[in-house]
Design an enzyme around this catalytic site. Structure first.
Site, PDB file in Angstrom:
ATOM      1  N   VAL A 154       0.841  -1.197   0.000  1.00  0.00           N
ATOM      2  CA  VAL A 154       0.000   0.000   0.000  1.00  0.00           C
ATOM      3  C   VAL A 154       0.880   1.253   0.000  1.00  0.00           C
ATOM      4  O   VAL A 154       0.574   2.243  -0.657  1.00  0.00           O
ATOM      5  CB  VAL A 154      -0.967   0.011   1.205  1.00  0.00           C
ATOM      6  CG1 VAL A 154      -1.769   1.310   1.265  1.00  0.00           C
ATOM      7  CG2 VAL A 154      -1.908  -1.185   1.133  1.00  0.00           C
ATOM      8  N   CYS A 155       1.991   1.185   0.718  1.00  0.00           N
ATOM      9  CA  CYS A 155       2.861   2.348   0.900  1.00  0.00           C
ATOM     10  C   CYS A 155       3.281   3.031  -0.405  1.00  0.00           C
ATOM     11  O   CYS A 155       3.206   4.258  -0.504  1.00  0.00           O
ATOM     12  CB  CYS A 155       4.091   1.984   1.716  1.00  0.00           C
ATOM     13  SG  CYS A 155       3.707   1.385   3.372  1.00  0.00           S
TER      14      CYS A 155
END
Length: 179
Positions: free
Chosen positions: A50-51
């Site tokens: 996700v980062c």
């Protein structure tokens, strides 16, 4: 119960950094941002899934933030060497590619702890985003579960609302009348 941060001086920090182009190491402290707005965000770990969506979206929007006299600083508990490797890893291999802002290393986890986002039992930070004004006062914070990414559009909207100097109703947008 966590200590309230909003409306108070932002917790001080000093950390090592890697430049957004992944070439140079440096250092940063909160006082470096005096006179400018700062979007200061934590993410759990390098080389996760996700980062990079958040980090690259903030990088793409960096000119919009610059136009609002705002700097961006990302931070995780990884080392600057891990940050450098991630920036220098191609996007199609789960890398970041070049960024328009530095990444800082909170390897001691003290800054995440000071900002109330450290998950002690896991040794990583939650997704915390903070807006700090030019005088060093923490004006906004949002902290969410690590499974859910944040919104660049909402960060920009809140920043503009804070900079408007007035009372801003729900869903306020630039150009709307303040209360």
């Amino acid at each position: 119960m966590a200590e309230r941060l909003v409306g108070r001086p932002a917790p001080d920090f000093a950390m090592e950094t890697v430049s957004g182009d992944g070439q140079d190491f440096g250092s940063v402290k909160l006082s470096d941002y005096r006179g400018k707005w700062l979007v200061f965000f934590f993410y759990p770990l390098d080389f996760t899934f996700v980062c990079p969506t958040e980090i690259t979206a903030l990088s793409v929007a960096s000119e919009q933030f610059k136009a609002l006299d705002t700097e961006i600083l990302g931070v995780s508990v990884d080392s600057v060497h891990s940050h450098k490797a991630w920036i220098n890893t191609p996007v199609d291999s789960n890398g970041l590619g070049q960024l328009n802002f530095p990444l800082a290393s909170d390897i001691t986890k003290q800054v995440a702890k000071d900002y109330g986002v450290l998950i002690e039992e896991e040794g990583v930070a939650l997704r915390g985003l903070f807006i700090i004004d030019p005088e060093g006062e923490l004006k906004y914070q949002v902290v969410n579960h690590n499974d859910v990414g944040r919104s660049v559009e909402e960060t920009l909207r809140v920043l503009q609302a804070l900079q408007s100097g007035g009372l801003c109703a729900m869903n306020w947008k630039p150009g709307d009348t303040n209360l």
